[in-house]
Design a protein around this motif. Structure first.
Motif, PDB file in Angstrom:
ATOM      1  N   GLY A 161      43.050  90.657  -6.010  1.00  0.00           N
ATOM      2  CA  GLY A 161      41.727  90.120  -6.317  1.00  0.00           C
ATOM      3  C   GLY A 161      41.801  88.849  -7.130  1.00  0.00           C
ATOM      4  N   ASP A 162      40.653  88.467  -7.699  1.00  0.00           N
ATOM      5  CA  ASP A 162      40.588  87.191  -8.420  1.00  0.00           C
ATOM      6  C   ASP A 162      40.155  87.328  -9.879  1.00  0.00           C
ATOM      7  OD1 ASP A 162      37.953  87.893  -8.050  1.00  0.00           O
ATOM      8  OD2 ASP A 162      37.432  86.145  -6.826  1.00  0.00           O
ATOM      9  N   LYS A 163      40.011  88.582 -10.363  1.00  0.00           N
ATOM     10  CA  LYS A 163      39.646  88.804 -11.757  1.00  0.00           C
ATOM     11  C   LYS A 163      40.518  89.916 -12.334  1.00  0.00           C
ATOM     12  CE  LYS A 163      34.795  87.413 -11.199  1.00  0.00           C
ATOM     13  NZ  LYS A 163      33.370  87.847 -11.311  1.00  0.00           N
ATOM     14  N   PRO A 164      40.675  89.950 -13.668  1.00  0.00           N
ATOM     15  CA  PRO A 164      41.482  91.017 -14.272  1.00  0.00           C
ATOM     16  C   PRO A 164      40.945  92.401 -13.911  1.00  0.00           C
ATOM     17  CG  PRO A 164      41.028  89.301 -15.878  1.00  0.00           C
ATOM     18  CD  PRO A 164      40.176  88.989 -14.679  1.00  0.00           C
ATOM     19  N   MET A 165      41.849  93.347 -13.789  1.00  0.00           N
ATOM     20  CA  MET A 165      41.503  94.736 -13.469  1.00  0.00           C
ATOM     21  C   MET A 165      41.972  95.619 -14.624  1.00  0.00           C
ATOM     22  SD  MET A 165      40.564  96.309 -10.379  1.00  0.00           S
ATOM     23  CE  MET A 165      40.347  98.005  -9.882  1.00  0.00           C
TER      24      MET A 165
END
Length: 373
Positions: A161-165
């Protein structure tokens, strides 16, 4: 529990006790009052960790710790203040038997696969696009999902993805450590390569309370991921009825091939507290670690008020009186992990209702959390 005997403090007894200790022997007559209590006396204490602190420290950790620098996982565990004397690292104990942590993975990162004796569970709290590979199965994670990794299974993580998890980890590290039963092994390929279709277990069980006929025999983890949509539907259906007076509207994650808890040593469930709900107080020999997934309110633990809001974590030790109150204008959702399976296997699980004051504790103080600087 045997009562303390003044005679055992006499010089005659104390001299004899010192004498046998030279031979690595111990005096049961003196020890038994300390070893066999009339009721549980856990080292763990109630505690609350605020989300704003966790979020800040996880962000700071991303600037320091990367997969390339080692360390296996970027995870910060909840160190219960009651275990400061345990070495090493307080055994990473959040309760007497359970470890819990928050873990963060950045886009593009990979956390190498490994396997260990400890059983693991995960509750996904923030973000999307990350996945776990468990025994060759690539499992994509979304907010509200619950994942299990029973002991001995290969597992690693990646992020497309493109954001912290961010997610919550729960393991039975303290109980395994105390039993000296730890084994750990890194995967020879780093991150294990998939060998099954993506989201294999969740797709096979998308029908909910039906199972493939091939799973009539016991499977250790037939469902690796319990999707939030199904859990939410179960809570909605149960909401047609009166909530449990102690736990509200609650459902437990189970292994569909056995009907027992999803993980062999740890229990997990979701609790929904309706608007204005105030549970009655009770206590049990099992300990619990809560994550506030939605809403705000407070819990009363042994008379002390703990205010919580979305993202917070709360620990309730063994045999502590507790009750929950939803003070928000919407339903509160709490994820609960516990050690009920351990207590049941040992024949120790016991529960008791609070009978004074119509089932509600008197509040004698308020917990003050440590806030981020």
């Amino acid at each position: 529990m045997a009562e303390a005997n003044p005679f055992f403090n006499s010089k005659e007894v104390q001299d004899f006790n010192k004498e046998i200790q030279k031979y690595h022997l111990g005096p049961l007559w003196n020890a038994i009052p300390d070893l066999m209590h009339k009721q549980p006396k856990p080292e763990a204490v109630p505690y609350l960790w605020k989300w704003e602190v966790l979020e800040k420290k996880l962000e700071e950790a991303t600037q320091i710790f990367t997969p390339e620098r080692g360390g296996e996982r970027r995870a910060i565990f909840f160190q219960n203040p009651g275990f400061q004397g345990r070495q090493p690292w307080g055994w990473a104990s959040t309760t007497n038997t359970l470890y819990a942590a928050v873990q963060l993975i950045l886009p593009g990162e990979e956390a190498p696969s490994h396997r260990h004796t400890q059983n693991a569970m995960r509750f996904i709290t923030n973000g999307s696009g990350a996945y776990s590979i468990v025994q060759g199965q690539k499992i994509y994670m979304e907010e509200g999902d619950f994942l299990i990794t029973p002991g001995g299974l290969w597992h690693g993580h990646g992020h497309e993805g493109d954001k912290p998890m961010i997610w919550m980890d729960i393991l039975d590290i303290p109980i395994i450590y105390s039993a000296a039963g730890t084994f750990f092994e890194g995967h020879p390929d780093g991150l294990e390569k998939p060998s099954l279709p993506d989201n294999y277990g969740a797709r096979r069980y998308r029908g909910g309370m039906v199972r493939p006929i091939s799973d009539r025999t016991t499977q250790v983890a037939p469902v690796g991921s319990y999707k939030w949509a199904q859990t939410e539907a179960a809570l909605t259906g149960l909401s047609d009825f009166e909530p449990d007076p102690y736990d509200g509207i609650a459902v437990e994650y189970i292994n569909p091939s056995t009907g027992t808890t999803a993980n062999p040593t740890m229990g997990a469930w979701i609790q929904k507290l309706p608007v204005g709900f105030h549970s009655k107080a009770h206590r049990h020999t099992s300990s619990s670690i809560y994550h506030v997934y939605e809403g705000e309110g407070y819990s009363v633990i042994n008379g002390i008020q703990y205010y919580w809001s979305k993202g917070d974590y709360l620990v309730i030790p063994n045999w502590a009186w507790h009750e929950h109150v939803n003070t928000s204008t919407k339903e509160a959702i709490l994820f609960c992990s516990n050690d009920i399976p351990i207590m049941e296997k040992l024949g120790l699980q016991k529960e008791e209702a609070y009978t004074k004051n119509k089932g509600y504790q008197e509040i004698t103080g308020e917990f003050s959390p440590v806030l981020a600087k």
